[in-house]
Enzyme design. Sequence first.
Site, short mmCIF file in Angstrom:
data_model
loop_
_atom_site.label_atom_id
_atom_site.label_comp_id
_atom_site.label_asym_id
_atom_site.label_seq_id
_atom_site.Cartn_x
_atom_site.Cartn_y
_atom_site.Cartn_z
N SER A 130 11.31 2.20 6.89
CA SER A 130 10.69 3.50 6.73
C SER A 130 9.23 3.39 7.14
O SER A 130 8.66 2.30 7.17
CB SER A 130 10.79 3.96 5.26
N TYR A 177 9.53 2.27 -3.98
CA TYR A 177 10.17 2.46 -2.69
C TYR A 177 9.33 1.85 -1.57
O TYR A 177 9.84 1.12 -0.71
CB TYR A 177 10.37 3.96 -2.45
#
Length: 405
Positions: free
Chosen positions: A216, A229
Site C-alpha cells: 500500500s 495498518y
Amino acid sequence: MVKNNNNLEADTLPLTNGHALQNGNGATVGVAEPPSWSQRIWNTWNAYADVMWFIICSIGYILQDLYYIAFGYPEKELNTDVALITGGGNGLGRQLAERLGKMGTKIVIWDINQKGIAETVEIVQEAGGYCKGYVVDISKKEEVYKAADVIREEVGDITLLINNAGVVSGLHLLDTPDHLIERSFNVNVMAHFWTTKAFLPKMIEKERGHIVTIASLAGHVGISKLVDYCASKFAAVGFDEALRLELEVLGHTNIQTTCICPFFIQATGMFDDVNARWVPTLNPNDVADRIILAIKKNEKLAVIPSFLKFLLSFKWTFPWGCVGGLLRRLVPDASPHGVPSSSNTSNSNCQNNSHGKLNANIISSSTAADMAALDAQLSSASATLPAKSPSMLIQRTPSLGERVL
C-alpha cells in the site's frame, strides 16, 4: 587450581592500530603485521575498481530503462503459470483472478470466506478459466504449510504467488484492541513469510517464479487511524525489497518480485468510506489491470497512481511540518465512521453489495465472552466441513473489528 578469567580476557584482547597489547603481567601478547606496500596498493585499486564497476553498471541500467521507456518494456506470457491469490474471495483478489483466468493461468485462491470463494471460482470458470478455492486462514503458518501440500498434490507447483489478503481496523491506536493489532500483522505481513517459505523452494528448484506483494502507499507514509495498518505495510514493503536483494545475492535472478503500492481503492470493503482529498480513490478494475501489467513487465515497484512515486521523495527532502501537514490534508480521516471501542459500546455495520463483496466496518468490544463465542463458532465451522478437507480449512467471520480485503 582456578584460572583467572580476567587474565584470560586480557590475553585474548584483539590488536588495535597495529600496536602490541600486553596482558596483566606486562608480557607482550602479539604484534599485528602491518600490510605491505603492495597489499595497500592492491586494496586501494580493488576498492577503486569496485566503485567504477558499480558506476558503469548503474549507467547501463539507467540507459536500459530509458530504452524501455521509449520503446516499451518486454512483457512475459502468463498462460503457463499456476497462480495462488490470497484473499481471492472478493475485492481486488477476485479482479486479479478474473484477469489471470482469461489469460490461461491456472488459478488457486485462498480466503476465509467460503461463499466468496465459491463466487470467484464460478466467475473464473464461466469465463473458461481454471480455478480452485480453499478456505485457509493465512495468519496461521501451520495451516499455510498444510494447504500448500494439498495444492501441490491437487494442482501443481505454484509459479506466481500473489500475497493480496489484508485487514484493517481503522481505529486510533489506543482504541484498537490488542488482538486486532496482532491480526493486522499476522495477515498483512507475517503471512507473506509463511506463503513464501511454502512455495519459494520449488520456484528455486525449477528456476522459475514470481512473488507479488500487494502492499500500500501506507507502506511508505503514516496515516492517522492506521497505525497498525501502516506499520504492517511498511514491513511488507521491506519484506519485498530485502527478499529481492537476497535472491540476487544468492544467484536466483530468475525469481522475480514485485511490490504494489496503491492509494486507497474503492469497493474492496476496506476503505470505502475513507475521506481523502486531492488524490482520487482508485477504481479496483484499473488497479487490477495495472497489477497484471506490472507482473508481465517484471516491475520491481508499482506505485498507483504513478505520479505519487515522485511525491514520496518529498518525504525525505522537506521538514516534518511540511510532510505532516500534507498527509493530514491528503487524508483527513481514513475511517470517518469508526468510533472508539469500549466495554460499553458495540457498533456494527456489515453488508454485502451488489457484487457480493464484503463491506464491513465493525467496531466491537474485546471481551472474554466475545472471544469464547468466536472460538466456539470456529470449532463448529470446522466440524461441519467435509471429511476430505484438511483441518486448516475452516470458516471465519470478520467479527472482531477488522475490515477484510
